[in-house]
Design a protein around this motif. Structure first.
Motif, mmCIF file in Angstrom:
data_model
loop_
_atom_site.group_PDB
_atom_site.id
_atom_site.type_symbol
_atom_site.label_atom_id
_atom_site.label_comp_id
_atom_site.label_asym_id
_atom_site.label_seq_id
_atom_site.Cartn_x
_atom_site.Cartn_y
_atom_site.Cartn_z
ATOM 1 N N VAL A 160 -6.132 0.814 4.326
ATOM 2 C CA VAL A 160 -5.104 -0.080 4.872
ATOM 3 C C VAL A 160 -4.555 0.482 6.181
ATOM 4 C CG1 VAL A 160 -2.825 -1.070 4.467
ATOM 5 C CG2 VAL A 160 -4.516 -1.056 2.621
ATOM 6 N N PRO A 192 -11.551 -3.402 -4.204
ATOM 7 C CA PRO A 192 -10.998 -4.580 -4.899
ATOM 8 C C PRO A 192 -9.889 -4.185 -5.874
ATOM 9 C CG PRO A 192 -13.400 -4.657 -4.869
ATOM 10 C CD PRO A 192 -13.014 -3.294 -4.349
ATOM 11 N N VAL A 203 -9.126 -1.416 7.552
ATOM 12 C CA VAL A 203 -10.367 -1.839 6.898
ATOM 13 C C VAL A 203 -10.039 -2.290 5.461
ATOM 14 C CG1 VAL A 203 -11.778 -0.322 8.318
ATOM 15 C CG2 VAL A 203 -10.966 0.483 6.094
ATOM 16 N N GLN A 204 -10.986 -2.985 4.873
ATOM 17 C CA GLN A 204 -10.764 -3.569 3.556
ATOM 18 C C GLN A 204 -10.726 -2.492 2.475
ATOM 19 O OE1 GLN A 204 -10.154 -6.841 3.132
ATOM 20 N NE2 GLN A 204 -9.799 -6.548 0.947
ATOM 21 N N SER A 214 0.819 -1.204 0.000
ATOM 22 C CA SER A 214 0.000 0.000 0.000
ATOM 23 C C SER A 214 0.855 1.258 0.000
ATOM 24 C CB SER A 214 -0.932 -0.003 1.215
ATOM 25 O OG SER A 214 -1.720 1.167 1.256
#
Length: 387
Positions: A376, A384, A380-381, A314
């Motif tokens: 990140v 996609p 949290v997610q 990330s």
């Protein structure tokens, strides 16, 4: 402001006491950059100069005669080319794309590099197209966009839909030039010389062994191929914006002593001019430092044999998007400092502004990357495809 080369970068650039192939390539790019814009692509003989400078073996595996250069070393080369010309830097940046081909079977790679490690790969990966399965492979047909550097490519890649045996993930099919038609439709405001045309394929059969999952598991066991591939693809483009911004800022710094058309004080005698230059310098150097610091941290991890963590992956994406955004902001500030002279067609500020505006438009570098990074950081997610 010229940046010095580290040992890895200097070795790849062919440095010697009497000069280097990399220096010669920079000279050629400087002399011919107007030609790139007029033609709409970097000509093949200039690509050969970049080959001689090591750009197109920088990501070839060592086992096939390549340099497998650490990312920071390659990025510094692209930064220096981009100071001279953004389009040439953009095209050269795809010397990194051979990291994708490390997911091909080893026998396929041996065939690919049979004539040497200097291979120019250009991809038109989207939109992903369906194919007809045939014994041993795929019958490929369709049209793909944005194949930067395709006029000088030795091999091409196009995006096709994957099957269940590949987990349904999109594949890239590798083709030879005679199997591909280039549709010259690159008509844009910036990065005019990249030749990012459409590719058309009409029913070519591609064996299964010449397809791979982009960012898929490499078959080559070398550190470079453990470095996150999609974030690396963003990095090599972001650093083009950095080079363009460096050139733009250096230009207005050098122009500080010019006389005003109106008899007003010289730019360097005006507090507003000096403040803007100082702020832009700090912004650009800060974003650059974060970018290379993150690159070196992740490289140290993979070189030690460990995978990059989600947080590190990330950070690469965040540093790239931030560099692209900051570089464009610096160029805009420099353009405004250029005053009325900057609007002339003959001013280099025209090219800097147009080229820098393209970089943060790329899908890998848009502001949505801040959203993914924020997710990140907060556990949290992310959306996609971000990681």
């Amino acid at each position: 402001m010229t940046q010095t080369l580290d040992a890895d970068t200097a070795a790849a650039a062919g440095r010697s006491p009497s000069g280097s192939a990399f220096d010669r390539a920079l000279d050629v790019v400087a002399r011919r950059r107007a030609e790139f814009e007029e033609m709409g692509h970097v000509p093949r003989d200039v690509i050969e100069e970049l080959k001689a400078a090591g750009i197109y073996r920088a990501s070839t595996p060592s086992q096939f005669g390549g340099d497998a250069l650490p990312p920071a070393a390659f990025l510094r080369l692209i930064e220096r080319i981009s100071v001279v010309d953004g389009s040439a830097g953009w095209v050269a940046s795809f010397g990194s794309s051979l990291v994708y081909l490390a997911a091909l079977p080893l026998d396929t790679q041996a065939e690919l590099y049979a004539d040497g490690p200097d291979v120019v790969f250009a991809g038109g990966l989207f939109p992903v197209q369906p194919t007809e399965r045939v014994p041993g492979g795929h019958r490929v047909a369709g049209r793909w966009k944005f194949a930067s550097g395709c006029k000088g490519a030795d091999v091409f890649g196009v995006g096709i839909k994957g099957g269940q045996d590949r987990g349904g993930r999109p594949l890239t099919a590798v083709l030879r030039p005679e199997q591909v038609e280039i549709v010259e439709n690159w008509d844009v405001i910036g990065m005019r010389g990249t030749g990012s045309h459409d590719l058309v394929v009409d029913g070519a059969v591609v064996p299964e062994d010449w397809t791979f999952v982009r960012g898929g598991e490499p078959t080559v066991d070398e550190p470079l191929y453990r470095y996150p591939t999609v974030p690396y693809a963003a990095q090599v483009l972001a650093v083009v914006g950095l080079g363009v911004a460096r050139a733009a800022l250096d230009h207005v710094i050098a122009q500080g002593g010019r006389a005003s058309y109106t008899g007003a004080p010289k730019p360097a005698e005006r507090a507003t001019y000096r403040i803007t230059v100082g702020q832009a310098e700090a912004q650009l150097r800060s974003a650059r430092a974060y970018f290379y610091e993150t690159t070196e941290e992740v490289w140290a991890t993979v070189a030690a044999g460990d995978p990059a963590s989600p947080g590190q992956t990330s950070s690469l994406r965040l540093a790239s998007a931030h560099l692209a955004k900051t570089s464009f902001e610096v160029v805009r500030a420099a353009y405004q400092l250029g005053g009325i002279a900057a609007i002339a067609d003959g001013s280099p500020m025209q090219r800097y502004l147009r080229d820098a505006s393209v970089v943060p438009q790329h899908a890998f570098l848009q502001e949505g990357m801040y959203d993914g990074a924020g997710a990140v950081l907060m556990g949290v997610q992310p959306f996609p495809g971000y990681l």
